[in-house]
Design an enzyme around this catalytic site. Sequence first.
Site: not given
Ligand code: BMP
Length: 267
Positions: A93
């Site tokens: 990001k």
């Molecule tokens: P999880 O499924 O465990 O919540 O992880 C989501 C992943 O996606 C994390 O690595 C987070 O940084 C990324 N992410 C997100 O959750 N929402 C966004 O809008 C953008 C992301 O990159």
Amino acid sequence: SRTKLSFEHRATLAKSELAKQLFLLMASKKTNLCLAADLTQSEEILNIADVCGPYICVLKTHIDIVEDFNDSFPTKLRALADKHNFLIMEDRKFADIGNTVSLQYGKGIYKVANWADLVTAHALSGRSILQGLKAGITENALDGRKRGVFLLAELSNSGSLIDAKYSEAASKIATEGGDIDFVAGIVCQSAKCFHFPGLVQLTPGVKIDDTVDQLGQQYQTPEHVVQVRGADIGVVGRGILQAKSVEKAAALYRDRLWAAYTDRIAK
Ligand code: BMP
């Protein structure tokens, strides 16, 4: 609309080499699952990459959470990417001025440009983010491969400051101007975010049996993100990482995301 077209068809419309590669990889491997490998030990990431590799099109890293990073880690991860045929996305990001971003991408401890096929960037600083990232790629970093960027146009968490006007401006950067050959896709939450079928929509916030976490994350089902929200790729982190069997969970998310996509283009 773009969501009705097959990935094979969209590959022919892509302006970015990485978008084209990714569409073709998804179509041939029959998977639109991205694993968010948010683990802090390099061995854990390599193990999960080897176990889940057959089920994923992209493995997404946050390299700055790895506690025992050394140069052999990206080399080993790249070998697994080649073994299982997936792309590596570093979810950095990037969000600074062009010159700083070029240094952050190519230099420092991680030298992200040397090993990540794809990186993410905020659109906040405008077009110069793309020029800065391009400038961070040195010839020997390339290793004969191309690179691509996913621009963030929306976030999945509650209370994000991104509004409709910002999203529209972000997708404009991805679809107009001189650097669009470098933009492989958009990270967003809705099909409205962009129209150009040659870009890949990556959508995080996918989990089958939770709707939120404790820190603002919001989850949808695989079917909802693909069929209602327009996701081409669903990103799953804890839904897989915290499962009793990560391999079974990866297979389940792959099956449901892929079936949602094949239903979507058939209707
Ligand atoms: P999880 O499924 O465990 O919540 O992880 C989501 C992943 O996606 C994390 O690595 C987070 O940084 C990324 N992410 C997100 O959750 N929402 C966004 O809008 C953008 C992301 O990159």
